[in-house]
Design a protein around this motif. Structure first.
Motif, mmCIF file in Angstrom:
data_model
loop_
_atom_site.group_PDB
_atom_site.id
_atom_site.type_symbol
_atom_site.label_atom_id
_atom_site.label_comp_id
_atom_site.label_asym_id
_atom_site.label_seq_id
_atom_site.Cartn_x
_atom_site.Cartn_y
_atom_site.Cartn_z
ATOM 1 N N TYR A 1 31.733 31.415 47.814
ATOM 2 C CA TYR A 1 32.838 31.359 48.812
ATOM 3 C C TYR A 1 33.985 32.520 48.497
ATOM 4 O O TYR A 1 34.521 33.048 49.352
ATOM 5 N N LEU A 2 34.147 32.684 47.062
ATOM 6 C CA LEU A 2 35.102 33.750 46.709
ATOM 7 C C LEU A 2 34.674 35.150 47.501
ATOM 8 O O LEU A 2 35.697 35.929 47.872
ATOM 9 N N LYS A 3 33.369 35.587 47.157
ATOM 10 C CA LYS A 3 33.224 36.816 47.512
ATOM 11 C C LYS A 3 33.109 36.822 49.092
ATOM 12 O O LYS A 3 33.739 38.091 49.601
ATOM 13 N N THR A 4 32.676 35.709 49.984
ATOM 14 C CA THR A 4 32.830 35.897 51.193
ATOM 15 C C THR A 4 34.237 36.028 51.898
ATOM 16 O O THR A 4 34.602 36.923 52.747
ATOM 17 N N ILE A 5 34.893 35.168 51.274
ATOM 18 C CA ILE A 5 36.656 35.301 51.821
ATOM 19 C C ILE A 5 37.198 36.551 51.481
ATOM 20 O O ILE A 5 38.103 36.869 52.260
ATOM 21 N N LEU A 6 37.197 37.249 50.484
ATOM 22 C CA LEU A 6 37.469 38.405 49.849
ATOM 23 C C LEU A 6 37.119 39.629 50.915
ATOM 24 O O LEU A 6 37.642 40.342 51.568
ATOM 25 N N LYS A 7 35.743 39.763 51.405
ATOM 26 C CA LYS A 7 34.977 40.579 52.251
ATOM 27 C C LYS A 7 35.686 40.234 53.671
ATOM 28 O O LYS A 7 36.081 41.163 54.445
ATOM 29 N N THR B 1 25.387 23.705 41.206
ATOM 30 C CA THR B 1 25.548 23.999 42.646
ATOM 31 C C THR B 1 27.103 24.430 42.974
ATOM 32 O O THR B 1 27.422 25.435 43.696
ATOM 33 N N GLY B 2 27.956 23.635 42.490
ATOM 34 C CA GLY B 2 29.334 23.755 42.696
ATOM 35 C C GLY B 2 29.884 25.200 42.515
ATOM 36 O O GLY B 2 30.591 26.041 43.100
ATOM 37 N N VAL B 3 29.240 25.606 41.201
ATOM 38 C CA VAL B 3 29.866 27.037 40.630
ATOM 39 C C VAL B 3 29.300 27.927 41.463
ATOM 40 O O VAL B 3 29.930 29.019 42.065
ATOM 41 N N LEU B 4 27.867 27.971 42.029
ATOM 42 C CA LEU B 4 27.315 29.021 42.895
ATOM 43 C C LEU B 4 28.049 28.994 44.208
ATOM 44 O O LEU B 4 28.466 30.054 44.782
ATOM 45 N N ASN B 5 28.317 27.705 44.643
ATOM 46 C CA ASN B 5 29.175 27.802 45.970
ATOM 47 C C ASN B 5 30.446 28.365 45.865
ATOM 48 O O ASN B 5 31.040 29.163 46.833
ATOM 49 N N ASN B 6 31.225 28.074 44.823
ATOM 50 C CA ASN B 6 32.507 28.650 44.832
ATOM 51 C C ASN B 6 32.454 29.997 44.586
ATOM 52 O O ASN B 6 33.320 30.794 45.184
ATOM 53 N N MET B 7 31.624 30.629 43.986
ATOM 54 C CA MET B 7 31.485 32.180 43.620
ATOM 55 C C MET B 7 31.124 32.503 44.911
ATOM 56 O O MET B 7 31.605 34.040 45.461
ATOM 57 N N ASN C 1 32.526 44.782 43.483
ATOM 58 C CA ASN C 1 31.394 45.739 42.956
ATOM 59 C C ASN C 1 30.686 45.422 42.378
ATOM 60 O O ASN C 1 29.631 46.082 41.926
ATOM 61 N N THR C 2 30.652 44.162 41.645
ATOM 62 C CA THR C 2 29.667 43.378 40.710
ATOM 63 C C THR C 2 28.441 42.884 41.347
ATOM 64 O O THR C 2 28.831 42.146 42.319
ATOM 65 N N VAL C 3 27.263 43.310 41.110
ATOM 66 C CA VAL C 3 26.124 42.847 41.764
ATOM 67 C C VAL C 3 25.665 41.376 41.503
ATOM 68 O O VAL C 3 25.474 40.625 42.385
ATOM 69 N N LEU D 1 34.736 35.301 35.071
ATOM 70 C CA LEU D 1 35.411 36.608 35.648
ATOM 71 C C LEU D 1 36.131 37.061 34.194
ATOM 72 O O LEU D 1 35.880 38.427 33.980
ATOM 73 N N GLN D 2 36.860 36.194 33.762
ATOM 74 C CA GLN D 2 37.896 36.888 32.609
ATOM 75 C C GLN D 2 36.831 37.389 31.424
ATOM 76 O O GLN D 2 37.072 38.386 30.821
ATOM 77 N N ILE D 3 35.770 36.468 31.027
ATOM 78 C CA ILE D 3 34.930 36.999 29.732
ATOM 79 C C ILE D 3 34.244 38.420 30.059
ATOM 80 O O ILE D 3 33.906 39.199 29.127
ATOM 81 N N GLN D 4 34.135 38.761 31.528
ATOM 82 C CA GLN D 4 33.261 39.968 31.708
ATOM 83 C C GLN D 4 34.375 41.111 32.189
ATOM 84 O O GLN D 4 33.900 42.144 32.592
ATOM 85 N N MET D 5 35.810 40.740 31.856
ATOM 86 C CA MET D 5 37.032 41.604 32.446
ATOM 87 C C MET D 5 36.606 42.320 33.760
ATOM 88 O O MET D 5 37.199 43.138 33.896
ATOM 89 N N ILE D 6 36.300 41.181 34.618
ATOM 90 C CA ILE D 6 36.331 41.564 36.061
ATOM 91 C C ILE D 6 37.743 41.179 36.546
ATOM 92 O O ILE D 6 38.110 39.754 36.968
ATOM 93 N N ASP D 7 38.649 41.867 36.616
ATOM 94 C CA ASP D 7 40.073 41.719 36.500
ATOM 95 C C ASP D 7 40.840 42.267 37.838
ATOM 96 O O ASP D 7 41.976 42.348 37.860
ATOM 97 N N SER D 8 39.901 42.440 38.860
ATOM 98 C CA SER D 8 40.524 42.629 40.278
ATOM 99 C C SER D 8 39.516 42.731 41.370
ATOM 100 O O SER D 8 38.351 42.196 40.972
ATOM 101 N N ALA D 9 39.925 42.378 42.526
ATOM 102 C CA ALA D 9 39.194 41.872 43.732
ATOM 103 C C ALA D 9 38.286 43.139 43.879
ATOM 104 O O ALA D 9 36.931 42.686 44.079
ATOM 105 N N GLN D 10 38.567 44.274 43.821
ATOM 106 C CA GLN D 10 37.659 45.415 43.989
ATOM 107 C C GLN D 10 36.469 45.294 42.883
ATOM 108 O O GLN D 10 35.425 45.707 43.166
ATOM 109 N N ASN D 11 37.011 45.095 41.823
ATOM 110 C CA ASN D 11 35.918 45.013 40.455
ATOM 111 C C ASN D 11 34.966 43.787 40.717
ATOM 112 O O ASN D 11 33.837 44.042 40.573
ATOM 113 N N PHE D 12 35.541 42.637 41.240
ATOM 114 C CA PHE D 12 34.588 41.718 41.620
ATOM 115 C C PHE D 12 33.503 42.161 42.633
ATOM 116 O O PHE D 12 32.374 41.891 42.526
#
Length: 373
Positions: A96-102, A88-94, A53-55, A40-51
């Motif tokens: 999980y992060l999107k689901t829990i934020l929603k 797989t762990g990276v995919l699952n974590n990402m 909104n990222t496809v 997320l950092q390298i893409q400057m996705i620096d907020s939950a809303q920004n994340f």
């Protein structure tokens, strides 16, 4: 552990959607680890809303860049053909992060809605007027069509008030039934009565400027001495009537001369007659001397003479249609019986030309005395 516990939103800070930059990355790092945080950092996705909104946050792995080589190595398997497969762990974590934020958003919306509902219930409990309105709407929601039509104006009137009182005066809006009611109230009650009611029932009735516009747009302004035969025919067509009585009578008025901008003439003088028929716009002038002469030599009208037509309903009509105002003009008491008869002949002939049949005339005491004398 069930699915509900897996997505326990309590692990997120309550202010997660207001965090930005390092504060946001710190929360993500503690939740799903350094690798996800670096992506997320390298893409400057620096907020939950920004994340949210990222496809596709993994789209960067399609590019060949030295800046992402280290992150790509930690996040992916490198195949012998040079392709990278995300772990797989990276995919699952990402995921999980999107689901829990929603789910956090849903929880906050649900909480807000619950607070809103609780606030509404409190308002209803504290206001007897709201309770009565709810009871009234509930009763009329399931009534028959006749009752619905009967209460249509009441509903419109209440809706108009409740919608307008929360707006600025410039935003007030009125539906057609309220405008019609306002016009009738203004005509029957007069300016002072109308304004008194309007001021005391906020948001219920349009202001006087709007009323004047409605009157102008309705094309119902009378011109002194004009006989509205075409308008009478149009009215009788709507009520499906062709026969009626015609009445003529006078009423006392305050003597006053006014300028009528629509006809560019002065009204209030005694109207000139030709064979008993009033002459329209007989006091038009651009000369101040002429106007002065009229004031000095022409009597101001002390009476208003009006002609009404009362339609006679057909046998299959339950109620008689309303009477219609044909003409109005200022007069004095000097009219003769011949003037009156000539006017009636004029009315009769013009009505015949418009397929209208007058079957009788009536007059008031002032004109009746002309015949008796």
């Amino acid at each position: 552990m069930n699915k509900k516990d897996v997505y326990d939103v309590s692990v997120l800070p309550d202010n997660i959607f207001t965090l930005k930059g390092e504060e946001f990355f710190h929360a993500i790092r503690s939740l799903v680890g350094e690798v996800i945080c670096n992506i997320l950092q390298i893409q400057m996705i620096d907020s939950a809303q920004n994340f949210l909104n990222t496809v596709d946050v993994f789209e960067i792995f399609k590019y060949d860049s030295e800046e992402i080589d280290n992150i790509k190595t930690k996040s992916c398997f490198k195949m012998r053909n040079g392709e990278y497969i995300i772990r797989t762990g990276v995919l699952n974590n990402m995921t999980y992060l999107k689901t829990i934020l929603k789910k956090k958003i849903e929880e906050q919306h649900s909480f807000t809605n619950d607070l809103q509902k609780e606030r509404y219930y409190e308002l209803i409990d504290q206001n007897s007027m709201l309770q009565s309105l709810i009871d009234w709407y509930s009763q009329n929601q399931f009534t028959n069509n006749y009752s619905n039509k009967k209460h249509l104006f009441v509903s419109s009137f209440i809706d108009t008030i409740t919608k307008n009182i929360v707006k600025s005066k410039q935003g007030y809006r009125y539906d057609d039934s309220v405008k019609d009611f306002a016009l009738v109230l203004y005509i029957l009650g007069g300016k002072q009565c109308y304004d008194f009611i309007r001021i005391n029932i906020i948001g219920a009735l349009p202001n006087l400027t709007t009323i004047n516009k409605l009157i102008s747009n309705a094309d119902s302004i009378l011109t002194e001495g004009q006989f509205r035969f075409a308008a009478l025919k149009e009215y009788l067509d709507t009520v499906n009537v062709r026969f009626g009585f015609c009445a003529e009578d006078c009423t006392g008025v305050i003597k006053k001369v006014k300028y009528d901008v629509t006809t560019n003439s002065f009204i209030g003088f005694v109207t000139k007659l030709s064979n008993g028929v009033p002459i329209r716009d007989c006091y038009q002038t651009d000369s101040f001397e002429q106007l002065t002469f009229w004031f000095d030599n022409i009597e101001k009208a002390s009476l208003l003479n009006i002609h009404m037509f009362q339609p006679i309903p057909q046998s299959n009509q339950a109620n008689a249609p309303a009477s219609f105002l044909i003409s109005a003009y200022g007069v004095d008491s000097t009219s003769t019986a011949i003037d009156i008869i000539n006017r009636w002949i004029y009315l009769f002939n013009n009505c015949i030309q418009n397929q209208i049949r007058i079957i009788g005339f009536s007059t008031g005491k002032i004109f009746a005395s002309k015949f008796s004398s």
